[in-house]
Design a protein around this motif. Sequence first.
Motif, PDB file in Angstrom:
ATOM      1  N   ALA A  56       0.847  -1.199   0.000  1.00 36.68           N
ATOM      2  CA  ALA A  56       0.000   0.000   0.000  1.00 36.68           C
ATOM      3  C   ALA A  56       0.879   1.245   0.000  1.00 36.68           C
ATOM      4  CB  ALA A  56      -0.906  -0.006   1.226  1.00 36.68           C
ATOM      5  N   MET A  57       0.422   2.282  -0.719  1.00 31.26           N
ATOM      6  CA  MET A  57       1.271   3.462  -0.911  1.00 31.26           C
ATOM      7  C   MET A  57       0.456   4.744  -0.875  1.00 31.26           C
ATOM      8  SD  MET A  57       2.011   2.979  -5.003  1.00 31.26           S
ATOM      9  CE  MET A  57       2.617   1.316  -4.714  1.00 31.26           C
ATOM     10  N   ALA A  58       1.158   5.871  -0.763  1.00 33.62           N
ATOM     11  CA  ALA A  58       0.520   7.182  -0.827  1.00 33.62           C
ATOM     12  C   ALA A  58      -0.057   7.397  -2.222  1.00 33.62           C
ATOM     13  CB  ALA A  58       1.539   8.273  -0.497  1.00 33.62           C
ATOM     14  N   PHE A  59      -0.999   8.353  -2.333  1.00 29.37           N
ATOM     15  CA  PHE A  59      -1.737   8.512  -3.590  1.00 29.37           C
ATOM     16  C   PHE A  59      -1.177   9.596  -4.505  1.00 29.37           C
ATOM     17  CE2 PHE A  59      -4.025  11.061  -0.335  1.00 29.37           C
ATOM     18  CZ  PHE A  59      -3.857  12.324  -0.876  1.00 29.37           C
ATOM     19  N   TYR A  60       0.009  10.113  -4.228  1.00 28.76           N
ATOM     20  CA  TYR A  60       0.457  11.313  -4.928  1.00 28.76           C
ATOM     21  C   TYR A  60       0.908  11.090  -6.367  1.00 28.76           C
ATOM     22  CZ  TYR A  60      -0.232  13.789  -0.639  1.00 28.76           C
ATOM     23  OH  TYR A  60      -0.819  14.342   0.466  1.00 28.76           O
ATOM     24  N   MET A  61       0.918   9.872  -6.840  1.00 32.50           N
ATOM     25  CA  MET A  61       1.116   9.638  -8.262  1.00 32.50           C
ATOM     26  C   MET A  61      -0.050   8.863  -8.859  1.00 32.50           C
ATOM     27  SD  MET A  61       5.059   9.505  -9.211  1.00 32.50           S
ATOM     28  CE  MET A  61       5.276   7.747  -9.118  1.00 32.50           C
ATOM     29  N   SER A  62      -1.132   8.727  -8.099  1.00 31.65           N
ATOM     30  CA  SER A  62      -2.333   8.023  -8.578  1.00 31.65           C
ATOM     31  C   SER A  62      -1.997   6.623  -9.063  1.00 31.65           C
ATOM     32  CB  SER A  62      -3.007   8.829  -9.703  1.00 31.65           C
ATOM     33  OG  SER A  62      -3.320  10.131  -9.278  1.00 31.65           O
ATOM     34  N   MET A  63      -1.066   5.956  -8.359  1.00 33.44           N
ATOM     35  CA  MET A  63      -0.579   4.666  -8.849  1.00 33.44           C
ATOM     36  C   MET A  63      -1.009   3.477  -7.999  1.00 33.44           C
ATOM     37  SD  MET A  63       1.321   4.665 -11.680  1.00 33.44           S
ATOM     38  CE  MET A  63       2.638   3.441 -11.523  1.00 33.44           C
TER      39      MET A  63
END
Length: 472
Positions: free
Chosen positions: A303-310
């Motif tokens: 799970a990752m942050a959304f700052y590249m919409s990836m």
Amino acid sequence: MHVIIVGAGIAGLSLAIALGQSRHQITILDAAHELTELGAGVQMTPQAIRYLFKWGLKDDLLAQSIIPENLHVWDGQAGNLLGSVRIKEMEAQYGAPYIVVHRAVLHAILHRHAVQAGARLLLSSDVIEYDFANGAVQLRNGKRLTADLVVAADGINSLARSQLLGSRDPGSQPTGWAAFRMTAEVSKLKADPVTSNLIDLQSRSSNWWIAPHISCMTYLIKDATMLNIVLAHRDNINTKEFTTEEYNKTVRSIFKDFEPRVQRIFDLSTSKIVNYPVYAVPPLPSWSHESGRFILIGDAAHAMAFYMSMGVSIAVEDAAALATVLDLACPSDTSSNISDKPSMVVDSKLKHALDVYEIVRKPRAEAVQEASLQGGDSSHTSHEAERSVLYEALAHSHEEIIWPLESDAVRGEYVRKCRRTGQRLGPGGITDKGTRDWCYDYDAIGAIEEYYKSSIAEHMFEATNHIDAIRE
């Protein structure tokens, strides 16, 4: 081959489609009593859309999603245009469009196609224990199910991950960011003189206002009838007990210096405001069990942050990659049915397949995780010199160049900081051409095929010697 997928989210359903279309036997387990997907809009990037199109979802996706013409980036306080990314041109550049879609719509499309591909969905099937060595799961209702392979796509708070890794599981960790989410009716925004120029229903462009530590992203969803609003901010507010009034007051306070159009969007929004702290799963020691009968995918693994919409797109990449390596190792044609093979051969093939998957996918997912946080940090920097470089870069965001150059004597130190993943990543996340190329030109299937073919001869030699030694 029989595969149990735990979790009927985007990762699990995508894998069910890919494996089902390859004629594997798929059982999806989900604890929910009915299949519903909450949330608002999601943005999906071209390399993931390529796989969804390949699996036959093109018509359904295009009919119920939006392809913005541009992403306009504005100075949050002054309101002047800093740059634009030509999203509409990405289809020609990367082989598929960049789309925005309501999460519930995407989920419904994936569910429908998974069933069409032959997947069996069992609801009210809460897994409480994993038998990793034997490819089995124990359900709360007392049933025990066994398969050739168990794939856990059970999300960021994965039970499977905690049981697999035990004390080595770092769990989900705060990224230091959070986001208020809300929506507004497009008809109201279009009719208002302050916001009407933001709502171009023909171009359907998205807008992003940035400032130190905060930003406001808006894009159209639900056939352009609703505007999705995402307000990024530092995760330093406990909103668990907030009333509606407290939410409204807090949003107004944090964004009080933003330009009038953003303020008016807040005025016209009548939806409930919800705050979502952004968590991530740090790089794990492993995603799979040594038996070759179990693996984690999607948010459970990275799970990752959304700052590249990836985040969603990486989950689709996972599905494409895992389905590819399983097809290579254990093809579903009748002449090589897995149930007809000796167990040692089956285990060896599956173990090798999962090893290949992890070797190829872990570096990709972990690099995107790091780049996503870097994109958020660089877009929201409060450092005056860094912000100056960011604004210069945004002025070039519509051009087919990677700017600034790393050799730039003035800006080089900051650019090298942004590119610490070893890729050509610039400030501003996906507003940077080098970042987009690295994200969207990636071929998850090709990477798996290349590594698998290069490793198979050595693996078969080792596996044959191992089996012969056991028999002797």
